[in-house]
Design an enzyme around this catalytic site. Structure first.
Site, mmCIF file in Angstrom:
data_model
loop_
_atom_site.group_PDB
_atom_site.id
_atom_site.type_symbol
_atom_site.label_atom_id
_atom_site.label_comp_id
_atom_site.label_asym_id
_atom_site.label_seq_id
_atom_site.Cartn_x
_atom_site.Cartn_y
_atom_site.Cartn_z
ATOM 1 N N ARG A 80 0.834 -1.205 0.000
ATOM 2 C CA ARG A 80 0.000 0.000 0.000
ATOM 3 C C ARG A 80 0.875 1.265 0.000
ATOM 4 N NH1 ARG A 80 -0.708 4.686 2.418
ATOM 5 N NH2 ARG A 80 -0.335 3.729 4.446
ATOM 6 N N ASP A 81 1.489 1.576 1.118
ATOM 7 C CA ASP A 81 2.295 2.796 1.222
ATOM 8 C C ASP A 81 3.470 2.748 0.241
ATOM 9 O OD1 ASP A 81 3.546 5.117 2.079
ATOM 10 O OD2 ASP A 81 4.367 4.233 3.892
ATOM 11 N N HIS A 85 6.385 4.548 12.442
ATOM 12 C CA HIS A 85 6.490 4.489 10.977
ATOM 13 C C HIS A 85 7.593 5.470 10.554
ATOM 14 C CE1 HIS A 85 4.330 3.987 6.964
ATOM 15 N NE2 HIS A 85 5.183 4.960 6.713
ATOM 16 N N CYS A 113 8.103 9.360 0.182
ATOM 17 C CA CYS A 113 7.103 10.396 0.365
ATOM 18 C C CYS A 113 7.197 11.337 -0.820
ATOM 19 C CB CYS A 113 7.330 11.162 1.652
ATOM 20 S SG CYS A 113 6.204 12.560 1.801
ATOM 21 N N ASN A 133 10.513 4.701 2.845
ATOM 22 C CA ASN A 133 10.177 3.869 3.985
ATOM 23 C C ASN A 133 11.357 3.033 4.463
ATOM 24 O OD1 ASN A 133 7.277 4.327 4.256
ATOM 25 N ND2 ASN A 133 7.088 3.377 2.240
#
Ligand code: MG
Length: 313
Positions: free
Chosen positions: A26-27, A219, A252, A261
């Site tokens: 997802r991210d 996170h 990001c 990440n």
């Protein structure tokens, strides 16, 4: 793949077990330009589950035109029905997203809030107050249906427009998110600027204001090379839920130089070395990330994936 593992030196001061909340599908993918076919995503998630990850955030039920990479949530989620014993949370931005997710049988959801007004405006097109008001009925409905709710809070350590974000401001928004009825809170260092002392200050203040460490996940992004140091600081505080992205997928889009990440493999290497149980098979996970990197047409940014994929001569 060589099957190398670190030597183990357990510490009495750290939790014996950590739950990795895998966010790659997802991210991670959300921030990758190359659109991955639905069948490959389904295979990716199956392989992550086979590698021992107990929570794999699968997709997002946002409006399909907002995030083209995740526009296939309706097609993807039913392909995961045979995965047993693994939590498959999905992001839902609003009541419509919840409806779509529940119709397909989702039992874990996440909402995505912001600790700063600027990011709330840019990402959600709402003020913090308005975004919490939007989440309220979503969380209430989910809880009534006994669906597990995770609340993401982004920009907890810094914001690209506002700069430093005061700890008390983050704590106030975090409390409001928890007061809506979230089961879990994920503290996002969206632009990767946190340092270990900052992490421990935020965790301590959250505890003082009544948010227990057991409800907190972290996170981290590795933009400034701090993600593992920050993770260790969080573990020392007692945190046992850590978000990570297989192969270091994604980043990001708002932080131009963001390396993205924390890679799950880098995290597992450290946790294995500390003797902390995760249930993850590092060899299988690394093979999975190397396989997906092939589909994305570029090498994995994870140091551990690269080290373990390197053929020794
Ligand atoms: Mg992230």
């Amino acid at each position: 793949m060589t099957g190398r593992l670190p030597m183990q030196f357990p510490s009495q001061d750290l939790p014996p077990r950590v739950r990795i909340h895998e966010v790659g599908p997802r991210d991670g993918l959300q921030n990758e330009k190359t659109v991955v076919p639905t069948e490959i995503k389904a295979e990716f998630i199956h392989r992550l589950a086979d590698a021992g990850l107990s929570t794999v955030e699968a997709t997002s039920f946002v409006r399909p035109d907002w995030v083209p990479q995740l526009a296939d949530a309706e097609q993807l989620f039913p392909l995961l029905g045979d995965i047993a014993g693994v939590g498959l949370p999905v992001l839902v931005p609003n009541a419509r997203g919840l409806e779509r997710a529940v119709a397909l049988g989702a039992r874990r959801i996440a909402v995505f809030g912001s600790a700063t007004e600027t990011f709330a405006k840019r990402n959600l097109n709402r003020t913090i107050d308005e975004s919490l008001a939007m989440f309220e009925p979503v969380v209430a409905k989910a809880r009534a249906d006994k669906i597990h709710v995770r609340g993401y809070l982004s920009m907890c350590f810094g914001d690209p427009w506002e700069g430093p974000v005061p700890v008390h401001q983050v704590v106030q928004v975090a409390k409001r998110l928890m007061d809506l009825g979230c089961d879990e809170l994920s503290l996002g260092d969206t632009i990767g600027v946190a340092t270990p002392g900052h992490v421990q200050s935020l965790l301590a203040e959250l505890n003082e204001e009544g948010v227990p460490t057991s409800a907190i996940g972290v996170h981290f992004h590795d933009t400034y090379g701090q993600a593992l140091s920050n993770t260790l600081a969080a573990l020392q505080h007692g945190v046992t839920t850590v978000d990570a992205s297989a192969g270091g997928l994604g980043g990001c889009p708002y932080a131009k130089s963001a390396t993205g990440n924390l890679a799950t493999e880098d995290l597992v290497w450290m946790l294995d070395g500390l003797g902390i149980e995760t249930g993850v098979d590092l060899g299988r996970l690394t093979a999975t990330s190397a396989w997906l990197a092939g589909h994305l047409g570029r090498p994995s940014p994870s140091r551990t994936v690269r080290a373990l994929s390197h053929k020794e001569s």
